[in-house]
Design a protein around this motif. Structure first.
Motif, PDB file in Angstrom:
ATOM      1  N   PHE A 118       0.813  -1.218   0.000  1.00 44.99           N
ATOM      2  CA  PHE A 118       0.000   0.000   0.000  1.00 44.99           C
ATOM      3  C   PHE A 118       0.850   1.273   0.000  1.00 44.99           C
ATOM      4  O   PHE A 118       0.460   2.292   0.543  1.00 44.99           O
ATOM      5  N   THR A 119       2.035   1.207  -0.613  1.00 39.80           N
ATOM      6  CA  THR A 119       2.852   2.407  -0.785  1.00 39.80           C
ATOM      7  C   THR A 119       2.818   2.797  -2.262  1.00 39.80           C
ATOM      8  O   THR A 119       2.403   2.023  -3.118  1.00 39.80           O
ATOM      9  N   GLU A 120       3.270   4.000  -2.548  1.00 30.44           N
ATOM     10  CA  GLU A 120       3.259   4.466  -3.934  1.00 30.44           C
ATOM     11  C   GLU A 120       4.184   3.620  -4.808  1.00 30.44           C
ATOM     12  O   GLU A 120       3.841   3.287  -5.951  1.00 30.44           O
ATOM     13  N   ASN A 145       4.982   0.482  -4.391  1.00 32.20           N
ATOM     14  CA  ASN A 145       4.344  -0.800  -4.621  1.00 32.20           C
ATOM     15  C   ASN A 145       3.216  -0.665  -5.650  1.00 32.20           C
ATOM     16  O   ASN A 145       3.062  -1.515  -6.525  1.00 32.20           O
ATOM     17  N   THR A 146       2.464   0.393  -5.553  1.00 26.18           N
ATOM     18  CA  THR A 146       1.366   0.622  -6.494  1.00 26.18           C
ATOM     19  C   THR A 146       1.900   0.741  -7.915  1.00 26.18           C
ATOM     20  O   THR A 146       1.338   0.161  -8.852  1.00 26.18           O
ATOM     21  N   ARG A 147       2.978   1.470  -8.090  1.00 27.66           N
ATOM     22  CA  ARG A 147       3.580   1.620  -9.422  1.00 27.66           C
ATOM     23  C   ARG A 147       4.112   0.281  -9.944  1.00 27.66           C
ATOM     24  O   ARG A 147       3.981  -0.020 -11.128  1.00 27.66           O
ATOM     25  N   VAL A 165       3.081  -2.789  -9.177  1.00 25.85           N
ATOM     26  CA  VAL A 165       1.965  -3.657  -9.538  1.00 25.85           C
ATOM     27  C   VAL A 165       1.261  -3.141 -10.790  1.00 25.85           C
ATOM     28  O   VAL A 165       0.884  -3.921 -11.674  1.00 25.85           O
ATOM     29  N   ALA A 166       1.116  -1.834 -10.922  1.00 21.71           N
ATOM     30  CA  ALA A 166       0.497  -1.259 -12.117  1.00 21.71           C
ATOM     31  C   ALA A 166       1.335  -1.562 -13.355  1.00 21.71           C
ATOM     32  O   ALA A 166       0.794  -1.856 -14.430  1.00 21.71           O
ATOM     33  N   ARG A 197      -5.619  -8.186  -4.352  1.00 15.26           N
ATOM     34  CA  ARG A 197      -5.574  -6.746  -4.117  1.00 15.26           C
ATOM     35  C   ARG A 197      -5.279  -6.373  -2.664  1.00 15.26           C
ATOM     36  O   ARG A 197      -4.598  -5.394  -2.394  1.00 15.26           O
TER      37      ARG A 197
END
Length: 108
Positions: free
Chosen positions: A9-11, A13-15, A17-18, A53
């Motif tokens: 749930f960090t930026e 990590n989000t990048r 996974v995206a 998710r």
């Protein structure tokens, strides 16, 4: 916890996974010859990403990311689709401007 693990749930990590999601979509597009096949593959990929998710354990998250990267490497297409106007595409630099100087030297 491994030193390369990214907290969930960090930026960053989000990048990460995206990026994997986009790579999976492009890989599915490279393998699909019909839109219906591609659409079904995208729905399956989306369902797989949505199922994981809410993973909050960093070690489990890292294992899932490594598993996804290995799967993408396995399914990488040998001849991926390249948009025509992009470098490597069929239309890239097709109509370059003609040179200003004479092509054949001499006074004709």
């Amino acid at each position: 916890m491994p030193s390369s693990a990214i907290l969930p749930f960090t930026e960053a990590n989000t990048r990460r996974v995206a990026s994997l999601f986009r790579q999976a979509m492009r890989t599915a597009f490279d393998h699909a010859l019909k839109f219906e096949v591609y659409r079904n593959a995208t729905l399956d990929i989306r369902a797989q990403f949505e199922a994981n998710r809410h993973v909050s354990d960093p070690e489990q998250l890292e294992r899932l990311i490594q598993k996804t990267e290995a799967k993408l490497a396995h399914w990488k297409h040998p001849d991926p689709y390249i948009p025509p106007s992009r470098p490597g595409g069929t239309k890239y630099q097709r109509n370059i401007p003609s040179p200003k100087e004479p092509i054949v030297p001499g006074n004709w």
